[in-house]
Write an enzyme that holds these catalytic residues in place. Sequence first.
Site, PDB file in Angstrom:
ATOM      1  N   THR A 126       0.845  -1.189   0.000  1.00  0.00           N
ATOM      2  CA  THR A 126       0.000   0.000   0.000  1.00  0.00           C
ATOM      3  C   THR A 126       0.881   1.239   0.000  1.00  0.00           C
ATOM      4  OG1 THR A 126      -1.930   0.988   1.091  1.00  0.00           O
ATOM      5  CG2 THR A 126      -0.217   0.117   2.532  1.00  0.00           C
ATOM      6  N   ASN A 127       0.268   2.393  -0.050  1.00  0.00           N
ATOM      7  CA  ASN A 127       0.985   3.663   0.018  1.00  0.00           C
ATOM      8  C   ASN A 127       0.629   4.372   1.307  1.00  0.00           C
ATOM      9  OD1 ASN A 127       2.066   3.335  -2.520  1.00  0.00           O
ATOM     10  ND2 ASN A 127       0.967   5.022  -3.450  1.00  0.00           N
TER      11      ASN A 127
END
Length: 222
Positions: free
Chosen positions: A33-34
Amino acid sequence: MLRGPAARPLAGRHALVTAGPTFEAIDPVRGITNRSSGRQGYAIAEALARLGARVTLVSGPVALPTPPGVTRVDVESARQMLAACEAALPAEVGVFVAAVADWRVDEVFGSKLKKDKGGPPALTFVENPDILATLAASGPDRPKLVVGFAAETDDVEAHARAKLARKGCDWIIANDVTEPGVMGGTENAVLLIAKDHTERWERASKDAVAQAIAQRIAEALT
Ligand code: CTP
Ligand code: CA
């Protein structure tokens, strides 16, 4: 306080906003994810709704309440986010604030990878679709105003201007994420990059930045 049409310049307009990170599964319990709190995108959705727009907020996983008057569509992956955005068209304005994962693993494992099965897995990645660039090139369905975001760590203006051209959008709102307190914080210092000029806005709360962006969108559409 303004009342009547002046207070709701976006009445009757549809705004599409993406926010938060995307999450790309590796196996049923893991993923990549970011970093994104979703705050800036949520604040923009809320500010657009306050100006009278009908707002569709396509959101990755975040821990934020849905802003009042906003229709929220929850997604996980970049591909789901793209599909939800395409399903939400037509819209007069698209504001793409999400921190989309650039890559996903090419094959999601159907069961949990075990660490005693021969060491770390060798993952191969493929590129995710670019939601902003896809919507900016969506022909007759293209929102009249397409706004992207760019979080940069160096040469902010040059990188953001290159992105504006590459993605075919009308504005890029650029910020320097090395500024203390911006990433995950409540303040933002942004540049508005348009095709023919650059504006450097004063550092302000993410809510104030959101209101200024919403106001500029209202001016551009009316
Ligand atoms: N964006 C998108 N879909 C992607 C990647 C980015 O819609 N798959 C959008 C973001 O929401 C943002 C803009 O594109 O509005 C810029 O994102 P950014 O990550 O800065 O740009 P990239 O083209 O992915 O470049 P890089 O990460 O290499 O700097
Ligand atoms: Ca990226």
